[in-house]
Each structure stands twice: as C-alpha cells, then as structure tokens.
Enzyme design. Structure first.
Site, PDB file in Angstrom:
ATOM      1  N   CYS A 115       0.272  -7.690 -16.793  1.00  0.00           N
ATOM      2  CA  CYS A 115       0.854  -8.342 -15.614  1.00  0.00           C
ATOM      3  C   CYS A 115       2.156  -7.629 -15.250  1.00  0.00           C
ATOM      4  O   CYS A 115       3.066  -7.551 -16.072  1.00  0.00           O
ATOM      5  CB  CYS A 115       1.143  -9.813 -15.883  1.00  0.00           C
ATOM      6  N   CYS A 148       4.653 -14.754  -9.981  1.00  0.00           N
ATOM      7  CA  CYS A 148       3.421 -14.055  -9.594  1.00  0.00           C
ATOM      8  C   CYS A 148       3.577 -13.340  -8.254  1.00  0.00           C
ATOM      9  O   CYS A 148       4.089 -13.903  -7.299  1.00  0.00           O
ATOM     10  CB  CYS A 148       2.275 -15.063  -9.527  1.00  0.00           C
ATOM     11  N   CYS A 192      -4.531  -9.884 -13.562  1.00  0.00           N
ATOM     12  CA  CYS A 192      -4.938 -10.748 -14.677  1.00  0.00           C
ATOM     13  C   CYS A 192      -6.378 -11.215 -14.513  1.00  0.00           C
ATOM     14  O   CYS A 192      -7.152 -11.259 -15.470  1.00  0.00           O
ATOM     15  CB  CYS A 192      -3.987 -11.936 -14.797  1.00  0.00           C
ATOM     16  N   SER A 197       0.866  -1.175   0.000  1.00  0.00           N
ATOM     17  CA  SER A 197       0.000   0.000   0.000  1.00  0.00           C
ATOM     18  C   SER A 197       0.897   1.217   0.000  1.00  0.00           C
ATOM     19  O   SER A 197       2.109   1.084   0.124  1.00  0.00           O
ATOM     20  CB  SER A 197      -0.888  -0.037   1.253  1.00  0.00           C
ATOM     21  N   ARG A 250      -0.028  -4.485  -6.541  1.00  0.00           N
ATOM     22  CA  ARG A 250      -1.266  -5.006  -5.980  1.00  0.00           C
ATOM     23  C   ARG A 250      -2.417  -4.241  -6.620  1.00  0.00           C
ATOM     24  O   ARG A 250      -2.330  -3.024  -6.808  1.00  0.00           O
ATOM     25  CB  ARG A 250      -1.272  -4.789  -4.450  1.00  0.00           C
ATOM     26  N   THR A 306      -6.985   2.064   4.491  1.00  0.00           N
ATOM     27  CA  THR A 306      -6.642   1.412   5.754  1.00  0.00           C
ATOM     28  C   THR A 306      -7.595   1.806   6.877  1.00  0.00           C
ATOM     29  O   THR A 306      -8.084   0.945   7.621  1.00  0.00           O
ATOM     30  CB  THR A 306      -5.191   1.751   6.150  1.00  0.00           C
ATOM     31  N   CYS A 314      -1.046  -9.971  -7.388  1.00  0.00           N
ATOM     32  CA  CYS A 314      -1.697  -8.659  -7.455  1.00  0.00           C
ATOM     33  C   CYS A 314      -3.134  -8.764  -7.955  1.00  0.00           C
ATOM     34  O   CYS A 314      -3.937  -7.884  -7.718  1.00  0.00           O
ATOM     35  CB  CYS A 314      -0.891  -7.707  -8.345  1.00  0.00           C
TER      36      CYS A 314
END
Lengths: 314, 248, 532
Positions: C478, C501, C507, C51, C296, C332, C504
């Site tokens: 990606c 990977c 895809c 984040s 992410r 958050t 996130c």
C-alpha cells in the site's frame, strides 16, 4: 497626530493580558501610545494599563453601557475618538475581532487583521490562509490605520510605566438594539482544547485507553487541555474530538507537550503556531524532534511520572 | 422574513497552499474551489430557520466573477430559493464587500443577514461587522447558536472566555462559527432543481459604491519553518528548562 | 428499507475520466436529446485522476476539433525522448523503442485535462455529479444492469446514521457505462457476476506512484521525456520510471512496479523513492519541492486479458475494461477512442448488445493486439523481455503466438520459498520522508467517522496465516500506509488507516488471499490531486 490608541480588553475588572501585547506592537510602530478603557467602572483596569511600559496616557470612558463588551455600543465612541490618532489597535481576540472592524467601517477604512510584525508605520506583515502564507500589507497614508494584533506574535509589555489616567465623557449616540445576557465558561475542570494555553497530547505509544490516564493526570497537574494524535484516535484510545492535526483541531497554545507522537506532517500542521513545543519520544529519529523546541528521548512511561514528581517538588 | 446569506468562493480547505516563487500571490492554478466553510454553515443555519417556519425565503449572494455562480448554484442546491451575483473581476476588500452587500440589503430588506465569521483565504474576519456598522444594525459574531423569537435573535457566541449570549433586535447581522451546525449533504435531484432557480446578476459598477481607502498587499511569502530546538536528558532538566522560559 | 428516490437518464456514465467524459460528450454530440449523466466519486473532476501523462492527441482531435487553439492548462509538446537502463550507480542510454517515440505528442496532466473537459461536457448538456459515489449496481427484474445506487452520506463508523444522514438515490437508465478506470469496484463485481473474464486471461496490473515537483530554476527542460528500466528493481520484477519535464520549472516523475512481483518484502513506494536517489536523478530534485503526489494502479494485461466489455444493460470502457497500451505506457488515447466508440454504439440503440464485437474490430483492440506479447515477454526477466520486445516490434505482432498472463495475487512467493535479492538500497534524504508524508501531498481527505471502506473479510488470516506466510505484505504494497500491524495491550491487530487511502486499488489486486475488497467511501472522500 502620529499617535496610537489601543482599545483595552478587560473582563472581571482586570485588564486582559492581550492589551499588553498590543502595547508591544504599538511600540514597534513608534508613536506615543494611549490606551482607552471602556468600562462601567474603569479605575482598577486603568491603573493596570497605566503601569504598562511605554504607555503615555490612559483614557477612561465610563458608562453603564460599557459594562459589557458589546461592539455596537463601543464602536461609535471609539470611532469618535479616532480623529486624534493615526493608529487604532485592538487585540486579535474574539473581543478585538468583534469590535475593531466595526470601528474601521465607521472610519471608512479597511482593517489590517492580525498584525504579526510591524515593518513601517503603515507597513505590516499578517498571515493569510491559516498561516500558510504571510503577506506584506501597506495601509494608505492620510487615513487612520485600524488593526488587530496577533497576540501570539508579541510578548506582553512590562510593568515599568506610570501613565497619566484621564477621564473622558462619552458623547456618541448609542444604539438600543443589542443586549448582553450572560457568559458561561465552558466545560468542566479541564480547559477546552481549542483555546487552552497549555496542551498535553498523547500518541499511539501510550498503548491503550487505560494508559492514556497518564496524559490526563499530567494535564490536570498543569491545568492543560488534552489532545491526541490521529494514530491514538484511530486506535480508539481517546475520542475523535481530541484529535490534533490536519483533520482534527488546529491549535496554537503557548505550551504543547507531545508524548509518544512521531510528528507526522499531518499532526505538525495542527501545532505549527504553538508557542513552545515539547516532545518526548523513545525514537530519537522521530520527526517531531525536528520541530520541537525542547526534546527528550525517553520512555513516556518513565518520563511522565518523573515529570509529575518534579512538578510536585517545585 | 427573508434571510440573506453571503457566500464567498475560496480555495478549498483541503488544498495545500503554496506561495508562488516570485511572491506575487499563492498558486491557485487548477486548485479546487469551494464555498467558504463558514459561509456554508451560515447558509445551513438560514435553511434550518426557514425549515422551522421562521423565515420565508433564503437568498444567497456572492461577489465575484462568473465562476462564483458555481458556488451560488451549490447554495441553491442546498436549498436557497434564489441567488444574486454581484459581478466583478476585482477582489474586493472587506469594506467594499460590506458596502456592496449593504446595497443588496437595501434592495431586499432581509430580517437577518447570515455570513461566515471569516473567509479561509484572507482570514480577515471583518465583513460582517462592517456591514452591521454601515447598516447601523446589531451584530452577533462567532455564533454557535441562534434562536429567533419576536423580532429578536438570541445568539450564543464562542468567545475566548467561554460562551457569551447576547440578544439583538432584528434586522441584524449574525456571523457563524464552526460549531453552529454541520451543513447538509446535497441530494442529487436538488442539483438539477437548482439549475432552474433564479440567479440574478448585478454588475458591481451598477451598485455605485465607493470602495474607500484600500490596503495594498505588496508581497507574499511562505511562513518561517520551525527549527530544531534543544535536547534535554531528563524530566528534571525538562522542568527547569520550562521554568527558565517562563512556561511553568 | 425505504424506497429510494429515483432519477432517470438515458445513459449513466460512472467515472469522469477520459473514457467516461469522452463517451458522455460524444453521446451529446451525436444526439443532443439524450439525457446523459456522469457520476464521479471525487469531490471534483480530476481529483482522483493520476497518470504520467504523455498523450497521443489524435483521439482528442476527433472528440474536440480545435482543442489545440484553447489547450488544457498543462500541455507541453514532446520534444525529446530518452530511454535509460539504470544500474545502482550508473546508467546506459538504450535505443528508444518505436512505441515510445513521442514526436507529435503532448505532456499533460490527465487530472487537469479531465477538469478542463468537464465544463465542455456540461456545455454540451451532460450532467456531471462530482462528489457522488456510485456505491452499488441496481439490477432490473431480468437481472440486467438497470442503473446505479448512489452511496448513502452521513453514515457513522459503526454503521449508524448521523444527523447529516442522507440516503443515496437510485439512478435508472437503459444503459450504464462503467468508466471507473483500473480495477473499478463496480466493474469488478460485474465482471464476476456476468463472468465477463471467462474467456480471457486474468487481468494484470502495475502500481504507479507519481510526484509533481517544482525544481530549481533552469533544471527542467520542457518537453523532455525520460524513461528508465533496471535499478532499483531486480531483473525479475517488471517496472520502470518516467520523468516528464513540464513548463514553469515543474517536473512530473513516477515509477511503475508491476504487481506480479514475487518478493513479499518489496515496497513499491520505497522502490520509487530509491529511484529518485539515483545519482543521475537526484541532482534534478535537490533544492526543489514536492507540489503533489499520489498513486494509482494501472492495467497491464492488454489484449489477452481484455474481458467481454458488454453485459445486459452495461458496458465497460477505458481501463475499467483494460484498453491501456503497455509498451506505449499510454491509455488516454485508447480510453477516449473507446469512449467515443461506445457513444456511437449507444446513440444508435441505447443497448449494450453488439458493443464488444465493435470494440474488438476497432483500432482500439487492433493496437492492443499488435503489442500483446511484449509485456508478458518480461515474465521471464528483463533480458528475455527486451528480446521479445524487439522480435514483436520487428514483426509487428504478426507471429502466430499469444503469451499468456497470470493473476498478480498468485505470483507472490511465501517468505520461506523466496530469498530476496540484495537490494542494496541507499539511505534516503529527499522528501517525502515516508508514506504518511507522501499522503499529505495527495491531500487525501476522508470523513473519519464513516465505515471503513477497505473490507477485510477475515482479519484472523492477517494475524496468523499471512504473518507467517507472507509477513503481511499489505503493510508494504500500500503506497499510503493504510495497513498496519499494531501490537498493543490487546495483542497483535490489523489496523486499517482508511483515511489515508488514495484509492489506488493495489490492496484489492495484490492481497495474496484476495480477502480485501475495496468499496467506495462516502462521495467526495479521497485524494484531492492537483495537476497529477
């Protein structure tokens, strides 16, 4: 008493080249250098050791118990000799790694593992975290320095010496609790990837499992082990256990030849301690060229057969 | 027979190691910590020996601050019966670690001590050998196979020349290499059971050991980067370049 | 099929992020006797969390009064806000939108915050199980959610059992709280199964890519918060950057590209790297080094895309539901408040029933409602968006209109129907060189001998139809280079580099045919983010 003792490693009646590398390290420390040969029959080994440039004396300690490399047998004897020395070195091979800490403990000192550089009689550099950090280590004065020497960091000493060879009687008590049974060299004809001194590796540019034959053929010609990039493994050209890199094997051969491997950081992490890296790739911009000692921009399907021919010629 | 397994809390092997800009050490701020992978293999071997009916109890021991209890609990969750923490905030060098372990060996009288061949932080590869020396018992380092029978351990060792086999009388110290086994996954309920297993804390000071001569680490630096080398034009040139360098 | 081993809890929380941890902790604060566990697929808490993050502290004050006396390891008070409009070579300071006034807030690492919360949760009696993936839902006889099934470990790539095979256990509980974060794979299944989204707009998303740098001494100005819009994105693509200046010469920077972009040729990763080369940014980074990186997806749908958050036996909280406030770029505080609200609800009855109504009457949703039109205002481009933002801000969201959201995967234009703008992007020099190098700094690690966890339903579509229509956008959207179209002697194939990977979920969201299903790999796999 500023004097260095090197514990010789040998096998099959020959001196292991790692010993000559310890002599180069000892030369940097600067004190007179003796080599101790623990063996059942030491003459031939001692003769090789005596020929190494910069060696003052070779001490042979012959006993049937020293016929095999058992640390528990040798350590008490070596520790007893250490009183005459300021430094006791051994190679950072499995032999030295097994033996030297046992000697150090008997002398009540910590060992300096894997010396890669000598910066003073009691100051050294050594790698930690798999070579991702280098530390300066200072050993205390007034106590023997017991250390192993990272063989990849030193060239072997030359053969210009003619040291005296002296025989010593074994005196220390030897334990009866350890017995050597046998030694099998591994695998078939091709050396093990992890320990081979030469490795030939292929990447996805090989294009198929069949084409990987090219890599095998060249490797056999060079007596090399075969490795692969993750891309080649993922494309199923070769099995997973040939993968070199972050998630595969971390290796340090004297010669690493990469064919059609782009040189992603994940791969390079696995070869960063290799002696010489050769890269052959079609793409002149491939990152592998940024770390290769010798680069060749070209098509591996041409270059490999040419290399084979050149090797056959000479 | 009891088996004593030493486990060290280390920076996880996945963490990118970075030297602090001031050279005072490596950055361990907020990084993942784990059981040293070789120690995990040692523990797995101990558990297999116990499961094969050749040992009654597996004890894990670690040296460190209370944070290493996390790794001891993991060891208990893998299947160790109880844990001992040798409590200290100092980072012990191998000789002192071996002396501390020897005290526990004298308390527990294990028939076998299993340790990792080296910790992946300091890469010293000394503690097992030193413990064996101080204990006056055999050592079998770099083990890739351990067979116990009639008070003897027959150990296959991964040495540079191949696979060496030695036989050592028990009690003995065996250090594990990578190929000894593949450690198990911990099942969730075992984590809960591990919380109830005994964990004995022994302050290092109470063990009364002399740490002996210490090495001092004065500076950390990042490794030298590899540099771009030479380019050749042909296979023939490549071969002659390799020959010039004594590589062929 | 053998009977799986079972553990029983009163409440299972899936995901040790801010929502899940707040929920678990508050449950124990309200009723110590409740048995609460948190399942986390990362090898350790915080390792899959990424984040910005500038955090409003009030929710933390509610959860942990006194936290300011022993703050998390990365916690720098906000000092100054800057908002910039970038052109390729220049920049113009814009007035700071009131939502982005960060006075009183803190710059933190959300990953480090969660790692700091975890032991406090454990001290309250919460059982946290990092390294275990909730792979599936366990349903009761009545079809309600009755817990989760932990993924099997030690399964080979071909599905066979390796020597280390361990069957995953079932965890049963009257209530399961899904706190998986944006596009959680179980949440996705449950939203479909219980049709939780039938009365709301489709959820919309962005992809955030972030790097943590150590810059040359003196360059970081702790507490400085910089945001930008404009270059390198075109005016039709929503997105922007953040640069948060931390202590110890560290700077966190990132770039969010909304996933409703039209250009199938666009690479969000490349957009971020281009941003770093802007003449006003580049000097900050030159001479520095990357410490870590990752990516992410973030939810952007807000109020009108919020699905029903309860179903029999389960709740959705945090970004698994989608409570992030886009104009503030903050989720958050919403996640923590939502988690605590769920805890308060469950402490009363251990039933999901009635939670959705409570949530919708809470400040969590009030906050979303107020800003609901700002993000969709940008669907008509940057200038229209800024105009809407001003109007909605001035009126406090009280205008009687709600602009609607669209599904991101439908927005991609076919190659033939779209002429991309001239991006005029520059030659890059700052690291990382490429996505593979970026993944290295994410320290992502998957046991390679395990089934591919990116399930592509029909790769024939990839090879023929998609190649033609969209030019295989998976190879560009990606951020970890998982998808590659490879041509070798066996022809043209989709190669899935699953080990790269970073979880996130882009895809799963953006694939125009919706044939990619992200499922969880073996527990403990994935990125090992440090301080992201």
């Amino acid at each position: 008493m500023s004097r260095t003792l090197i514990i010789a490693e040998h096998g099959g009646g020959r001196l292991n080249p790692a010993t000559a590398k310890c002599v180069s390290c000892a030369a940097d420390i600067g004190h007179p250098v003796d080599i101790a040969v623990f063996a059942e029959t030491a003459a031939d080994i001692a003769a090789e050791a005596a020929a190494l440039t910069g060696v003052d004396k070779v001490l042979t300690i012959e006993d049937a118990d020293f016929g095999q490399p058992l640390a528990a047998m040798i350590a008490p004897e070596a520790a007893a000799m250490a009183g005459d020395y300021s430094h006791v070195l051994g190679p950072s091979t499995t032999y030295g790694k097994d033996l030297m800490p046992r000697i150090a403990a008997l002398l009540d000192v910590n060992q300096v593992s894997d010396i890669m550089q000598v910066t003073g009689s009691h100051r050294f550099q050594r790698p930690i975290y798999a070579g991702n950090a280098i530390v300066d280590v200072e050993a205390p004065e007034g106590a023997p320095v017991v250390a192993t020497v990272r063989t990849a960091s030193y060239a072997a000493a030359g053969n210009g010496g003619s040291a005296a060879v002296e025989s010593r009687a074994a005196g220390a008590e030897r334990p009866q609790h350890s017995r050597y049974l046998d030694l099998k060299s591994e695998g078939g004809d091709r050396p093990d990837l992890q320990t081979a001194s030469r490795v030939v590796s292929g990447g996805r540019a090989l294009g198929s499992a069949d084409n990987f034959e090219l890599v095998y053929r060249l490797a056999d010609k060079l007596g090399a082990a075969v490795g692969a990039s993750r891309a080649a493994v993922d494309a199923e050209y070769v099995a997973n256990d040939l993968q070199v890199g972050q998630t595969g094997k971390i290796i340090a051969p004297d010669l690493y030849m990469a064919f059609g491997i782009s040189g992603a950081i994940q791969h390079v992490t696995g070869i960063k301690d290799a002696g010489t890296i050769v890269a052959v790739n079609k793409d002149a911009e491939a990152p592998i060229f940024e770390i290769a000692d010798i680069g060749l921009v070209g098509d591996l399907f041409q270059v490999i057969p040419e290399l084979e021919a050149a090797l056959d010629d000479g | 027979m009891k088996i004593l397994v030493g486990i060290k809390r280390v920076v996880d092997y996945n963490v990118r190691i970075r030297v602090k800009p001031d050279g005072s050490g490596v950055d361990t701020d907020g990084v993942k910590m784990s059981i040293n992978p070789f120690d995990e293999i040692a523990l797995e071997e101990a558990l297999r020996i116990k499961e094969a009916g050749k040992a009654e109890e597996v004890i894990v021991v670690s040296i460190g601050g209370d944070e290493c209890q996390q790794q001891l609990r993991t060891g208990l969750a893998m299947g160790a019966d109880r844990a001992i923490q040798i409590q200290t905030d100092q980072a012990l060098q191998p000789l002192a670690a071996a002396k501390a372990l020897l005290k526990i060996v004298q308390q527990e009288q294990p028939g076998l001590v299993l340790l990792g061949k080296q910790a992946i932080d300091d890469d010293n590869n000394q503690t097992g050998q030193m413990l064996a020396a101080l204990w006056g018992r055999p050592q079998a380092t770099f083990a890739s196979q351990v067979v116990l029978e009639d008070g003897t351990a027959t150990v296959t060792r991964e040495v540079d020349a191949g696979l060496e086999t030695i036989a050592v009388d028990l009690p003995a110290v065996v250090t594990s290499d990578l190929r000894l086994n593949e450690p198990r996954f911990v099942k969730l309920p075992e984590i809960m059971k591990a919380k109830r297993k005994p964990l004995d804390v022994q302050p290092l000071a109470d063990l009364g050991i002399e740490s002996g001569h210490q090495l001092s680490v004065t500076r950390h630096a990042p490794p030298a980067q590899r540099a771009r080398g030479v380019m050749v034009e042909s296979a023939a040139e490549l071969v002659s370049e390799l020959k010039n360098r004594g590589l062929l | 099929m053998s009977e799986r081993e079972v553990m029983e809890y009163d409440v299972i929380v899936v995901g040790a992020g801010p929502a899940g941890l707040a929920c678990a902790m508050h449950l124990k604060q309200l009723n110590e006797a409740l048995n609460v566990c948190v399942i986390e697929k990362a090898a350790e808490v915080g390792a899959h969390i990424l984040s910005g993050a500038v955090i409003e502290p009030q929710a933390l004050d509610d959860l942990l009064p006194g936290w300011r006396d022993h703050p998390p390891p990365i916690c720098v008070p906000a000092e100054k806000d800057e908002f910039w409009l970038l052109s390729k070579t220049g920049r113009k300071r814009l007035p700071n939108p009131p939502q982005m006034n960060n006075h009183g807030n803190f710059i933190m690492s959300l990953g480090a915050l969660c790692a700091w919360l975890a032991p406090q949760a454990e001290a309250l009696g919460v059982d946290i199980f990092p390294g275990y993936a909730a792979a599936d839902i366990r349903y009761t006889d009545t079809g309600a959610v009755g817990g989760v099934i932990i993924g099997d470990m030690g399964v080979a790539k071909d599905g066979s059992r390796k020597a280390t095979y361990v069957e995953g256990i079932e965890i049963h509980a009257p209530v399961t709280v899904l706190a998986e974060g944006c596009r959680g794979h179980l949440s996705k299944r449950l939203i479909q199964r219980f049709e939780l989204d039938k009365d709301c707009d489709p959820q919309t998303y962005g992809i955030g890519i972030k790097e943590l740098w150590r810059v040359e001494t003196g360059k970081a100005r702790p507490g400085l918060i910089q945001h930008s819009i404009g270059w390198p994105l075109d005016r039709q693509t929503y997105g922007g950057s953040f640069i948060y200046h931390l202590d110890k010469d560290r700077v966190a920077l990132g770039f969010i590209t909304a996933l409703d972009y039209r250009d199938a040729r666009l690479s969000p990763f490349e957009a971020f790297q281009q941003f770093k080369h802007h003449p006003s940014i580049r000097p900050l980074l030159e001479g520095g080094e990357i410490l870590s990186s990752g990516a992410r997806a973030v939810v952007e749908g807000g109020y009108q895309s919020l699905p029903k958050t309860e179903m029999p036996g389960a709740l959705l909280i945090g970004d698994a539901a989608g409570t992030l406030n886009v104009p503030k770029i903050k989720g958050t505080h919403q996640a923590v408040r939502g988690g605590m609200l769920a805890a308060a609800h469950l402490a009363q009855s251990l039933s999901s029933e009635g939670f959705d109504r409570k949530l919708r009457r809470s400040p969590v949703v009030a906050e979303l409602k107020k800003v609901r039109n700002i993000r969709p205002g940008f669907n008509k481009g940057l200038w229209a968006g800024l105009r809407t933002a001003v109007i909605e801000t001035v009126t406090g969201g009280r205008l009687p209109r709600t602009l609607s959201n669209h599904a991101d995967h439908r927005m991609l234009k076919k190659l033939d129907d779209y002429s991309p703008p001239d991006r005029d992007w520059v030659e890059r020099e700052l690291p990382p060189r490429d996505r593979l190098a970026s993944v290295y700094f994410a320290a992502t690690d998957h046991e390679e001998d395990q089934p591919v966890h990116l399930k592509v339903a029909d790769t024939d579509i990839c090879i023929s139809q998609c190649t033609e229509e969209y030019g295989n956008p998976c190879t560009r959207f990606c951020p970890a280079g998982v998808y590659e179209m490879v041509e070798d002697q066996s022809g043209r194939n989709l190669q899935i580099n699953a080990a790269n990977c970073v979880h996130c979920k882009t895809c799963d969201i953006k694939d125009p045919y919706q044939i990619i299903d992200w499922v969880t790999p073996e527990g403990g796999s994935g990125p090992n983010y440090q301080n992201l």
